[in-house]
Design a protein around this motif. Structure first.
Motif, PDB file in Angstrom:
ATOM      1  N   PHE A 328     -25.417  52.137  45.630  1.00  0.00           N
ATOM      2  CA  PHE A 328     -24.997  51.308  44.504  1.00  0.00           C
ATOM      3  C   PHE A 328     -25.940  50.122  44.367  1.00  0.00           C
ATOM      4  N   ASP A 330     -26.737  46.592  42.121  1.00  0.00           N
ATOM      5  CA  ASP A 330     -26.374  45.604  41.112  1.00  0.00           C
ATOM      6  C   ASP A 330     -27.462  45.604  40.043  1.00  0.00           C
ATOM      7  N   SER A 344     -24.420  49.052  52.601  1.00  0.00           N
ATOM      8  CA  SER A 344     -23.024  48.632  52.537  1.00  0.00           C
ATOM      9  C   SER A 344     -22.357  49.256  51.318  1.00  0.00           C
ATOM     10  N   HIS A 345     -21.021  49.265  51.333  1.00  0.00           N
ATOM     11  CA  HIS A 345     -20.307  49.920  50.241  1.00  0.00           C
ATOM     12  C   HIS A 345     -19.959  48.934  49.138  1.00  0.00           C
ATOM     13  N   ALA A 346     -19.612  49.488  47.988  1.00  0.00           N
ATOM     14  CA  ALA A 346     -19.238  48.688  46.824  1.00  0.00           C
ATOM     15  C   ALA A 346     -17.886  49.164  46.315  1.00  0.00           C
ATOM     16  N   LEU A 348     -15.368  48.705  43.096  1.00  0.00           N
ATOM     17  CA  LEU A 348     -15.313  48.234  41.716  1.00  0.00           C
ATOM     18  C   LEU A 348     -13.876  48.304  41.206  1.00  0.00           C
TER      19      LEU A 348
END
Length: 532
Positions: A328, A330, A344-346, A348
């Motif tokens: 992921f 940005d 790292s994870h995201a 939403l």
């Protein structure tokens, strides 16, 4: 399909309907973990995937349970997450883990000073790491490059992703939840500003089913952006990072061995089950379903293996495959390479982000951190629903892990030896006997030999199904009451799928094995002309 405001329905079609509290989309480690977490908190849960469980990213990696040490310099946040979850998984998922230990070594040409940054990073992340004499490292792993200059021990391990994911799925089913494999999401159903379910297409019979849900969690990994689009939310960016891996036909090392340098291609060898796997590349691709393996990538990977284990190229390569990382990004950040994107994870929250309630997306991360990702997602769901239900996945063991750590190879071999005279051995390489094979066929209810392969590792040894798969096909024919055409089709599908991974590494002994397999299937069974 981009749903507009208001109720989106497939009104022209008569569909079956299901109801649940939580619908989880994506049957990899993250999705299975989310479904299990929700089920343990008392929610009625349905888990769906367009294929079999763990057939995507989770089933296409090198089998490493990260200590986090790999990321301590470049991505400290991910390193800390990995180590915290490493500790938890050893306790709750012991049956899927082999405690191999790990070594980081400085190979000729690597920056010797990087080892000091590495140790400092491990200390900052709380990861146990120790520098040991080079001679001690070579005593642990005699095939290591004798010219290594530094060596460090870390608590890496190997993990069987299929065992892990199916244990999560069984945990969901034990609590009344449902697992729908081969069900593709073709539409997200909305009522105004809230998601209320999804439309699924049964990939086996073509039928449609609408699942009405109180909440929907998108855990589809590299495919997450496609589901977000279906829900009519703003676009998100998932960078699919392709990595290839090669399995060698035996354990060249018994410890996870890494180069002590910034993460790079071909810098890790993982002993997993009866083989060792070298990985991995990191190449950005446009389509997570289009992952070609090139000869140049294979040659580069084999050459990289020589840096860690001299003679690696001369060993017998069994199979090559590619997986895709769901990275992921940005949209405000610029990255030159997928290696520059955090592991790292995201999470939403589409209510806050897009004004669309009862819909979350969880993506990124590592298989090692799947449980924490699931906890964060279900915590966010509970917060949106205004309900307090604590997470239990860090406390309750997975099915099969209740007795603590299992000794993979020793225990399996001892168990097989006790029953060899009582039960027919179908797969000599992976010690698969007839009784567990028939039980798996009954449990899975599938005509797909690849589904059975993932459950039992059938046909994954040195012969790649050459000696066992026609036996298994005959048993499938009788157990599932298939006609000759369906049984022939199952055999051919399996052989074609195996060929994809074998063809790019045909040299030396593997070429001779492939020729023998070809003689068996063409000379004895004439598979080219089977009426399928």
């Amino acid at each position: 399909m981009r749903p507009a405001m208001g109720r989106t329905r497939y009104s022209e079609r008569v569909m079956a309907g299901l109801e649940t509290e939580v619908l989880v989309i994506g049957g990899g480690a993250t999705g299975a973990g989310v479904a299990r977490d929700a089920a343990l908190r008392g929610y009625d849960t349905i888990l769906v995937d367009r294929k079999d469980l763990a057939e995507g990213t989770s089933g296409r990696f090198h089998g490493l349970l990260h200590s986090g040490a790999r990321y301590v310099v470049k991505d400290p946040r991910s390193a800390r997450e990995c180590w915290a979850e490493n500790v938890v998984l050893r306790r709750v998922a012991a049956d899927a883990i082999e405690d191999t230990g790990g070594l980081f070594v400085t190979t000729p040409g690597d920056d010797v000073a990087y080892g000091d940054r590495f140790l400092d990073g491990c200390a900052a992340a709380g990861i146990p790491a120790e520098e040991i004499p080079v001679g001690d490292a070579i005593a642990i792993e005699p095939r290591l490059n004798p010219r290594i200059e530094r060596a460090f021990t870390v608590p890496d391990a190997a993990i069987d992703s299929w065992k892990l994911v199916w244990a999560c799925a069984r945990s969901v089913q034990d609590r009344g939840g449902r697992v729908l494999t081969y069900h593709r999401v073709t539409g997200i159903v909305r009522d105004g500003d809230e998601v209320t379910g999804a439309v699924l297409r049964n990939e086996l019979d073509g039928s449609d089913v609408e699942v009405r849900a109180r909440f929907v969690i998108n855990a589809s990994g590299a495919w997450a952006a496609q589901l977000v689009e279906l829900a009519g939310c703003g676009g998100i960016t998932i960078l699919p990072g392709k990595g290839i891996m090669i399995a060698m036909n035996h354990r060249l090392v018994h410890t996870v061995v890494n180069r002590c340098t910034m993460p790079a291609d071909g810098d890790i060898i993982v002993p997993i089950r009866t083989v060792s796997v070298i990985g991995t590349t990191d190449i950005r691709v446009a389509d997570p379903d289009d992952l070609p393996v090139t000869q140049a990538e294979v040659d580069e990977m084999l050459d990289d293996g020589e840096r860690l284990v001299p003679g690696f190229r001369a060993a017998r390569a069994l199979r090559v495959w590619a997986g895709v990382r769901p990275l992921f990004k940005d949209d405000k950040e610029e990255v030159a390479s997928t290696r520059d994107v955090s592991r790292s994870h995201a999470l939403l929250d589409h209510a806050a982000r897009d004004g669309v309630g009862r819909f979350l997306t969880i993506t990124g991360g590592k298989l090692t951190t799947f449980r924490r990702m699931a906890q964060d997602a279900v915590d966010a769901m509970c917060a949106q629903l205004g309900e307090r239900r604590p997470c239990r996945t860090h406390e309750e063991t997975l099915p099969g892990s209740e007795q603590g750590e299992h000794l993979w190879l020793g225990a399996r071999l001892a168990g097989r030896e006790r029953t060899l005279h009582d039960d027919q051995l179908i797969c000599e390489c992976e010690l698969v006997e007839r009784a567990p094979l028939e039980a798996a066929m009954e449990r899975l209810g599938t005509e797909n030999l690849d589904d059975i392969r993932r459950a039992l590792r059938l046909g994954m040894g040195p012969c790649q199904g050459g000696f066992c798969i026609y036996r298994a096909t005959g048993i499938l024919h009788s157990k599932q009451k298939l006609d000759a055409s369906a049984a022939n089709a199952a055999l051919l599908r399996f052989l074609q799928e195996r060929w994809k991974g074998v063809q790019p590494i045909l040299y030396g002994d593997q070429l001779r094995q492939a020729r023998l397999d070809d003689w068996i299937f063409q000379g004895l069974l004439d598979v080219e002309h089977l009426p399928a």
